[in-house]
Motif scaffolding. Sequence first.
Motif, PDB file in Angstrom:
ATOM      1  N   VAL A 150      -3.720  -0.033   0.663  1.00  0.00           N
ATOM      2  CA  VAL A 150      -3.828   1.450   0.552  1.00  0.00           C
ATOM      3  C   VAL A 150      -5.380   2.116   0.236  1.00  0.00           C
ATOM      4  O   VAL A 150      -6.044   1.490  -0.275  1.00  0.00           O
ATOM      5  N   GLU A 151      -5.458   3.138   0.965  1.00  0.00           N
ATOM      6  CA  GLU A 151      -6.849   3.846   0.898  1.00  0.00           C
ATOM      7  C   GLU A 151      -6.871   5.228   0.025  1.00  0.00           C
ATOM      8  O   GLU A 151      -5.695   5.678  -0.022  1.00  0.00           O
ATOM      9  N   GLU A 152      -7.927   5.477  -0.404  1.00  0.00           N
ATOM     10  CA  GLU A 152      -8.132   6.830  -0.872  1.00  0.00           C
ATOM     11  C   GLU A 152      -7.650   7.647  -0.243  1.00  0.00           C
ATOM     12  O   GLU A 152      -8.118   8.171   0.599  1.00  0.00           O
ATOM     13  N   GLY A 153      -6.895   8.848  -1.071  1.00  0.00           N
ATOM     14  CA  GLY A 153      -6.133   9.924  -0.217  1.00  0.00           C
ATOM     15  C   GLY A 153      -5.360   9.872   0.717  1.00  0.00           C
ATOM     16  O   GLY A 153      -4.660  10.683   1.143  1.00  0.00           O
ATOM     17  N   GLN A 154      -4.677   8.343   0.887  1.00  0.00           N
ATOM     18  CA  GLN A 154      -3.644   8.260   1.909  1.00  0.00           C
ATOM     19  C   GLN A 154      -2.576   8.545   1.270  1.00  0.00           C
ATOM     20  O   GLN A 154      -1.976   8.480  -0.158  1.00  0.00           O
ATOM     21  N   LYS A 155      -1.476   9.158   1.761  1.00  0.00           N
ATOM     22  CA  LYS A 155      -0.202   9.602   1.452  1.00  0.00           C
ATOM     23  C   LYS A 155       0.773   8.404   1.889  1.00  0.00           C
ATOM     24  O   LYS A 155       0.999   8.145   2.798  1.00  0.00           O
ATOM     25  N   VAL A 156       1.383   7.953   0.850  1.00  0.00           N
ATOM     26  CA  VAL A 156       2.244   6.788   0.609  1.00  0.00           C
ATOM     27  C   VAL A 156       3.366   7.163  -0.127  1.00  0.00           C
ATOM     28  O   VAL A 156       3.713   7.935  -0.886  1.00  0.00           O
ATOM     29  N   THR A 157       4.541   6.359   0.246  1.00  0.00           N
ATOM     30  CA  THR A 157       5.831   6.431  -0.188  1.00  0.00           C
ATOM     31  C   THR A 157       5.948   4.890  -0.901  1.00  0.00           C
ATOM     32  O   THR A 157       5.925   4.002  -0.372  1.00  0.00           O
ATOM     33  N   VAL A 158       6.287   4.989  -2.363  1.00  0.00           N
ATOM     34  CA  VAL A 158       6.591   3.691  -2.929  1.00  0.00           C
ATOM     35  C   VAL A 158       7.890   3.691  -3.684  1.00  0.00           C
ATOM     36  O   VAL A 158       8.418   4.750  -4.175  1.00  0.00           O
ATOM     37  N   GLU A 159       8.331   2.375  -3.890  1.00  0.00           N
ATOM     38  CA  GLU A 159       9.650   2.360  -4.662  1.00  0.00           C
ATOM     39  C   GLU A 159       9.425   1.465  -5.593  1.00  0.00           C
ATOM     40  O   GLU A 159       8.779   0.391  -5.523  1.00  0.00           O
ATOM     41  N   GLY A 160      10.199   1.595  -6.925  1.00  0.00           N
ATOM     42  CA  GLY A 160      10.208   0.805  -7.958  1.00  0.00           C
ATOM     43  C   GLY A 160      10.720   1.024  -9.131  1.00  0.00           C
ATOM     44  O   GLY A 160      11.452   2.222  -9.422  1.00  0.00           O
ATOM     45  N   ARG A 161      10.543   0.191 -10.135  1.00  0.00           N
ATOM     46  CA  ARG A 161      11.366   0.606 -11.573  1.00  0.00           C
ATOM     47  C   ARG A 161      10.014   1.069 -12.462  1.00  0.00           C
ATOM     48  O   ARG A 161       9.324   0.457 -12.673  1.00  0.00           O
ATOM     49  N   VAL A 162      10.725   1.954 -13.370  1.00  0.00           N
ATOM     50  CA  VAL A 162       9.829   2.355 -14.244  1.00  0.00           C
ATOM     51  C   VAL A 162       9.593   1.195 -15.427  1.00  0.00           C
ATOM     52  O   VAL A 162      10.790   0.925 -15.999  1.00  0.00           O
TER      53      VAL A 162
END
Length: 779
Positions: A150-162
């Motif tokens: 991923v790049e600086e400023g890119q809008k992304v969606t991530v999934e995971g556990r806290v």
Amino acid sequence: MATVAEMRERLRRPLAAELASGCADRVVAGGVERLLASPLAGPFPVVREALRGYAGLDGAGREEALKAALAALSGGDDVAKAPPAPTRKAVPTAAPGERLPVDAEVTRLDTGPGGARKLGSLGLRTLRDVLHAYPHRHEDRRALPDLSEVEEGQKVTVEGRVVAKSRRTPKPGMLVLDVTLETPAGGKVRANWFNQPWIERQLREGARLVLTGRVKKFGKSVQLGVEHLETVEDARESLSTGRIVGVYDSKDGISQEFLRRAAFRALQAVPLDDYLPAHWRQKYGLTDLGDALWGIHFPEDEAHLSRADARLRFDEYLFLELRVLLQGEDAVLLGKRFQATGEDIRRFETALPFELTGAQRRVLLEITDDMRSERQMARLVQGDVGSGKTAVAACALYLAVRDGYQGALMAPTEILARQHYANLVGYLSKLDVRVGLLIGAMTPKQKLEMQTRIAEGDVDVVVGTQALIQENVRFDNLGLAVVDEEHRFGVMQRRRLLAGRPDVLVMSATPIPRSLALTAYGDLELSIIDELPPGRTPVETKLIQDTHRQQAYGFVMRQIREGRQAFVVTALIEENENLELLAATQLADDLKVILPEARIDLLHGKMSAAEKEDVMDRFRAREFDALVSTTVIEVGVDVPNATVMVIENAERFGLSQLHQLRGRVGRGSAQSYCVLIAGEHSKKTRQRLKIIEGSTDGFVIAEADLKLRGPGEIRGTRQSGIPDLRLGDLASDVEIIEKARELAKHILAHDPRLEHPRLQYLKGELQNRSQSVAFREVI
């Protein structure tokens, strides 16, 4: 007014047609039970009882119920002697695999404990409602990004556990929540939220989250400034990951996962028959309805979403064009006819404590032309906050009263109803017009007394909320209905008020571009009050980043020391009653630290109407200095001494919402201010909010918003608040509109009343859609 005999015949005809058509519950738009909720069925309680729960009956049960109802109607005026209602089975939740009619109530759908109540709070009462509550945008979660790429400023969606969380306060008045998320691939991402304490409860360790936001890189570590948060409730059968996912409008703690599950269950349960014949679909390159509905809620890929979107947009415009064509000049509905004399208009103006503006006079002329005509008036009056719509409506009501009719003004909330009542008393009491108030907060004795006065004609103009359209409210001679349409009332509610076909005036402060309004409100003529009264000082608006909050509240404190008051409003990521209360309370606590001299109070969603009204009354009485709320301040609420509106996380509001919030100040003679605090720092956000900072003209803002709106992450931001256009975008759908208009003209040229048997399903769909927005009848 229709006689009982006329009403009996008008009720008998559609019920007989329903019986003749095989009891499929398609003859009546919205189903037989919707017809029974109308004033037409009011005098026939035995018929209503016979057909209660009709949608949930099997074919034999429906036939038995219809025969009993028709026997009651043919039994003369004494309908109480009709045969008793048939014995009926309870209506259980549908078994797995069971098929349900599209107009079945959501209680038949397995949505878990309290599911039907949640859907009802969103206005979703039937499976049709659920199927057509489309996502307002989609996110591609099939292959979530590799964090190393991923790049600086890119809008992304991530999934995971806290796996870890913390809270810190780098300086007074600033709270930062930090969470470390472990993705399924084993990567770690750090996410943070600024000054949003109310979401802390959702960030428990072990919780499964889906986050969307902008990337910040620190060496090899990745940090996410979160813009959108979802909790994933069921990891075994998730509709929220591993696919293209729809994001729905929601509120009151209703999760995206729940809404996706409800849509999925509805799609499984309903036979998705198509109202467009195959040869029309082929001619215009359209997929079938079933493929389109599955594709808009759960697309297999971008191509599936694209063809679903194209078909459903086409349908929106087709039904809209059919409705507009059917209600053109040849479709005249007779309404009331008023004298509306120039002398009466001058008498009203003379009684006002101010002069009408040129725009008010122009709109009043358009209204009086309608009132003098035999054709039923159905006119939308648009005007910015403070432009004087109520004064124009008051004049129209006065003209109706002068001709011996009654008038009614229906407002969406009790606070606004009381305010309209006070204004109308001020305008009309000098002219010997008797103004009454009918709201839910009144005692039973007070309600009965007002209902009696209304029925006997002892009240000329009645102001109220939904209490105006209860079954036991009967007008002596209603001639003009004014509807404050700030949030749209339910269809059957509005139709109860309009049953006697009075003239209709709709007031809206929501600015809509003219081209949009003329298409979206095809059954309403349009008037615009585009001029503010003299002496109104424009509100100064300033956009700042959240790093400058301290300075903003320093300015608020200076205003308070000068004897002024302030509103402070904030938005939630995913609204929830309990989180809303927490948000309001914690924001108020923050402000007590930042503004130690100020008296601060709260307005939040868990308050009753009476409690909200008490808070607003005390605010008007200057018993405290700043009102903190996570809900939108009531549209139209008038607190002249309030000169500052601070809007936290302004990027989470629509432009028209921001404009209306700003309209809560600037109601007195003092200079007023609106401070927009942006929690997100992107160029796109700044560009959008700069529109509000640079203009106080609601129509300029609406036009700019129309040009700015993009297609969303994959496809589809809808026109918020525009009836009939959940997906359509008039700014870019010219080609689709032309094709839909071509087909609509073709259909009506060959069958002007849609009477051919193969068009009955299309006709039923048209009636259903038209009732959801219309102020006049459609075929």
